[in-house]
Design a protein around this motif. Structure first.
Motif, PDB file in Angstrom:
ATOM      1  N   THR A  35       9.026  -2.974  -6.478  1.00 58.37           N
ATOM      2  CA  THR A  35       8.214  -1.907  -5.894  1.00 58.37           C
ATOM      3  C   THR A  35       7.865  -2.196  -4.433  1.00 58.37           C
ATOM      4  O   THR A  35       6.949  -1.633  -3.872  1.00 58.37           O
ATOM      5  N   ARG A  64       9.344  -1.493  -1.688  1.00 61.47           N
ATOM      6  CA  ARG A  64       9.444  -0.293  -0.843  1.00 61.47           C
ATOM      7  C   ARG A  64       9.609   0.925  -1.749  1.00 61.47           C
ATOM      8  O   ARG A  64      10.131   0.802  -2.861  1.00 61.47           O
ATOM      9  N   ASP A  65       9.217   2.092  -1.233  1.00 63.54           N
ATOM     10  CA  ASP A  65       9.236   3.289  -2.068  1.00 63.54           C
ATOM     11  C   ASP A  65      10.639   3.651  -2.545  1.00 63.54           C
ATOM     12  O   ASP A  65      10.823   4.139  -3.651  1.00 63.54           O
ATOM     13  N   ILE A  87       2.874  -5.252  -1.198  1.00 65.23           N
ATOM     14  CA  ILE A  87       2.330  -5.006  -2.537  1.00 65.23           C
ATOM     15  C   ILE A  87       2.422  -6.259  -3.430  1.00 65.23           C
ATOM     16  O   ILE A  87       1.766  -6.352  -4.457  1.00 65.23           O
ATOM     17  N   ARG A 127       2.605   1.462   0.919  1.00 60.17           N
ATOM     18  CA  ARG A 127       2.359   1.121  -0.485  1.00 60.17           C
ATOM     19  C   ARG A 127       0.896   1.347  -0.824  1.00 60.17           C
ATOM     20  O   ARG A 127       0.017   0.661  -0.276  1.00 60.17           O
TER      21      ARG A 127
END
Ligand code: 5AD
Ligand code: SF4
Length: 484
Positions: free
Chosen positions: A90, A92-93, A207, A385
């Motif tokens: 997760t 990066r989007d 994140i 994030r």
């Protein structure tokens, strides 16, 4: 797909950890379910593990594959299988979006195969919003778990095979490290070795500290024991893995006899007989010590490659990223490495489009790329994030500006990488042969100690050996060569 059948730590006699023994019992139970389903369906069952993200996830997936194989599944590359598990990233989007796309497709396979079980685990599942999305829009998923309880996969697999309901088991954090889980390596000759889990750095864009938890180091004895076992099993190269390997051991108590530093640990690993190459990933520039440089200098087994994430070359952006070094600190470290270890390749990670970043700030990054002469750089577009401090920063940069800056940077990165690579032209280097070339099966592909790829003619029987190869033609980030 893993080629070897030999599963490390599948024998009870080898296993000391009580939790692992418990998990072995669950594997046996899962085996009974699988074999009764096989009888019912009159065929073998298949399982597919799909991995996104970093080396840590790749290593975790090797454990998932081993457990599924021990339970009786045949490994498959196709997601049209009886058990499919997505090990997610997760950071990066776009990683999130790719997982959801694949998951949707998998749901359509399930409509045709009602016996199919679909699981999803890893970093993305440590975010509540992602779990909620799966619960709401991907009702066909059977099992969801996170990063902290992956060691319980055998147990969760049993629960999932016993039930028709969606099983969700997410832990907020853990201080537990479970040793001796079975693992089935993707490559017989090289392996990742986790030395620590989690991250305490809280870079403001990242994140990872939220989904992987606080730093926990494995005991040096366990790490050495794992390396010895790997070597006995044919491994030539290990990669010591951690989010910030330089802080290895900082979480041990002052008087703990286990408390050693990362440089001391890597030196111990080098002493393992039969091990030929040792890599590590990732050091944080703020903690990179002279002691580590000395250890690399005196141990030829340590790969001539340092991945040293820069993120930005602008001191103010670095401050707002909470990186704890300046442009000059970073450059001075690179100069020190280049002086002491001139044969080492330095690669990096760079983020473009951090909130508030201007074209002039990117000029600073480009300046560092030129001065550092990176051998390669992974360039990423900043991805917001939710839950990280930077998500709340003002001045998120418009997409078109980011794209322009990104392209400018990429051009310089490619130029420096090529000119660095070209320096090796004509040299003969030792190469670990990794496999048959994907595009031309008369060629083999191998890696230099400094991580450069080389393709050359040779026989498959060389795979897994370290041999000398002359580097003839530079093609940017790889070489064409011939066996010396
Ligand atoms: N956006 C873009 N890139 C990121 N990385 C980490 N978080 C983000 C983010 N939010 C990059 C960093 C890190 C690499 C593994 O991923 O460059 O070093
Ligand atoms: Fe993320 Fe920074 Fe930790 Fe790396 S060091 S995992 S970028 S918080």
């Amino acid at each position: 797909m893993s080629k070897e059948i030999n599963i490390l730590n599948s024998n009870k006699e080898d296993i000391k950890d009580a939790e692992s023994l418990k998990q072995l019992e669950f594997i046996n139970k899962a085996k009974e379910y699988v074999s009764s389903m096989e009888k019912e369906l009159g065929r073998k069952l298949t399982a597919c593990v799909v991995t996104f993200g970093c080396q840590m996830n790749a290593r975790d997936s090797e454990k998932l594959v081993a457990i599924l194989k021990l339970a009786g599944y045949e490994e498959s590359d196709s997601e049209n299988a009886d058990f499919v598990i997505y090990n997610t990233c997760t950071v990066r989007d776009n990683a999130d979006q790719r997982v959801l796309g694949r998951l949707g497709q998998c749901g359509s396979y399930k409509k045709k195969n009602p016996h199919m079980k679909i699981a999803i685990c890893g970093c993305m599942m440590q975010e509540q919003s992602s779990v909620e999305k799966i619960q709401k829009s991907y009702r066909f998923v059977d099992l969801i778990f996170g990063t902290h309880n992956i060691y319980k996969f055998a147990e969760l697999l049993c629960t999932c095979l016993e039930s028709d309901r969606m099983i969700i088991d997410i832990w907020k954090d853990t201080d537990k490290i479970v040793e001796d889980l079975p693992v089935l390596r993707k490559y017989p000759f090289k392996s990742g070795v986790n030395i620590m889990f989690g991250c305490n750095n809280f870079c403001t864009y990242c994140i990872v500290p939220y989904v992987r938890g606080r730093e926990r180091s494995r005991s040096p004895k366990e790490i050495i024991r794992e390396c010895e076992k790997l070597v006995a099993d044919g491994v030539k190269e290990v990669m010591l893995l951690g989010q910030n390997v330089n802080s290895y051991g900082n979480d041990f108590k002052e008087d703990d006899p286990n408390r050693i530093t990362f440089p001391q640990l890597i030196e111990e690993v080098c002493k393992v007989d039969g091990l030929e190459r040792v890599r590590f990933m990732t050091p944080h520039p703020k903690d990179f010590s002279d002691e580590l440089l000395d250890v690399i200098a005196r141990n030829s087994k340590i790969a001539r490659h340092i991945h040293l994430p820069l993120q930005s070359g602008n001191t103010e952006i670095l401050r707002r990223m909470n990186r704890k070094y300046t442009k000059d600190d970073y450059l001075n470290l690179v100069y020190k490495i280049r002086e002491k270890l001139p044969e080492v390749a330095i690669t990096t990670d760079i983020i473009v489009g951090f909130p508030g970043e201007t074209a002039a700030d990117v000029d600073d990054t480009i300046d560092v790329v030129k001065k550092a002469q990176f051998d390669n750089a992974f360039t990423f577009i900043y991805s917001k994030r939710t839950g990280t401090p930077a998500a709340g920063f003002d001045n998120q940069v418009p997409e078109n500006e980011v794209k322009e800056n990104f392209d400018r940077l990429l051009k310089v990165v490619q130029e420096t990488a090529r000119s660095q690579s070209e320096k090796l032209s004509g040299k003969t280097e030792s190469v670990l042969v990794e496999g048959v070339n994907e595009h031309d099966t008369t060629l083999l592909t191998g890696r230099l100690s400094n991580n450069t790829l080389v393709h050359f003619a040779g026989d498959e029987s060389l795979i897994g050996n370290i041999i000398d190869v002359t580097l003839d033609e530079c093609h940017g980030f790889y070489f064409m060569g011939h066996r010396a």
